[in-house]
Design a protein around this motif. Sequence first.
Motif, PDB file in Angstrom:
ATOM      1  N   TYR B 106      61.805 -11.080  45.593  1.00 56.51           N
ATOM      2  CA  TYR B 106      62.257 -11.301  46.966  1.00 56.51           C
ATOM      3  C   TYR B 106      61.508 -12.526  47.482  1.00 56.51           C
ATOM      4  CZ  TYR B 106      64.129  -6.546  46.819  1.00 56.51           C
ATOM      5  OH  TYR B 106      64.839  -5.415  46.494  1.00 56.51           O
ATOM      6  N   PHE B 107      62.253 -13.548  47.865  1.00 51.45           N
ATOM      7  CA  PHE B 107      61.640 -14.816  48.250  1.00 51.45           C
ATOM      8  C   PHE B 107      61.611 -14.996  49.770  1.00 51.45           C
ATOM      9  CE2 PHE B 107      60.963 -17.309  44.406  1.00 51.45           C
ATOM     10  CZ  PHE B 107      61.669 -16.567  43.463  1.00 51.45           C
ATOM     11  N   GLY B 108      60.579 -15.696  50.238  1.00 49.82           N
ATOM     12  CA  GLY B 108      60.535 -16.142  51.619  1.00 49.82           C
ATOM     13  C   GLY B 108      61.367 -17.396  51.798  1.00 49.82           C
ATOM     14  N   PRO B 109      61.469 -17.905  53.046  1.00 46.97           N
ATOM     15  CA  PRO B 109      62.324 -19.062  53.339  1.00 46.97           C
ATOM     16  C   PRO B 109      61.703 -20.395  52.959  1.00 46.97           C
ATOM     17  CG  PRO B 109      61.300 -18.269  55.332  1.00 46.97           C
ATOM     18  CD  PRO B 109      60.928 -17.294  54.265  1.00 46.97           C
ATOM     19  N   GLY B 110      60.415 -20.403  52.639  1.00 44.67           N
ATOM     20  CA  GLY B 110      59.789 -21.643  52.181  1.00 44.67           C
ATOM     21  C   GLY B 110      59.022 -22.381  53.261  1.00 44.67           C
ATOM     22  N   THR B 111      58.030 -23.159  52.818  1.00 48.37           N
ATOM     23  CA  THR B 111      57.283 -24.091  53.668  1.00 48.37           C
ATOM     24  C   THR B 111      57.418 -25.479  53.058  1.00 48.37           C
ATOM     25  OG1 THR B 111      55.631 -22.477  54.424  1.00 48.37           O
ATOM     26  CG2 THR B 111      55.018 -24.800  54.491  1.00 48.37           C
TER      27      THR B 111
END
Lengths: 115, 116
Positions: B106-111
């Motif tokens: 499950y991935f976050g939206p990114g930085t």
Amino acid sequence: GNSVTQMEGPVTLSEEAFLTINCTYTATGYPSLFWYVQYPGEGLQLLLKATKADDKGSNKGFEATYRKETTSFHLEKGSVQVSDSAVYFCALHVPSSGGSYIPTFGRGTSLIVHP
Amino acid sequence: NAGVTQTPKFQVLKTGQSMTLQCAQDMNHEYMSWYRQDPGMGLRLIHYSVGAGITDQGEVPNGYNVSRSTTEDFPLRLLSAAPSQTSVYFCASSYSSHGVSSYEQYFGPGTRLTVT
């Protein structure tokens, strides 16, 4: 070691065309196989998966069949839409007695669908 | 559930500055990891954790530190930013059930980080 090879992109199609994105793998043991999709500006999200040979994963009109004899997990869709434009990643994970959880990702294939 | 959250969304640093990228998940997942994504390079694993208090190095750990004091949080620290660290950073989590890992990430939206 484990590895995943995807076809180079970008793949450019017209709306309603048939899509195939090739994915082949090498792995020690019996991997689970995954396709992830990354829409512009977002993180990856799971599209579909298959955990054993001959399993077919499907979601949102996309399908992929786990082919052990050809070590492949090609992604297909019968009729693509502009909204399918994204980067697609093939991935695998091999369970191990040590409990390793690190997956192996392909480099991604960009899909561009024109109206 | 919010899933995996990351802050900030965008960051610009000068060479030599330090900062922390935040990652949190509310799904009680044991496994967490940090990746960087660069054009033509796919995803590369920086560090990962299999539970609170346990971390290990991935493929490209140099210049980054992590800690895992709670199940929920897994911050990534850039010690002295360099232009080579300009990239998009993703945090991911995963879980096991009855001792068997799901392996689904499950991935976050990114930085999106730029180092000048």
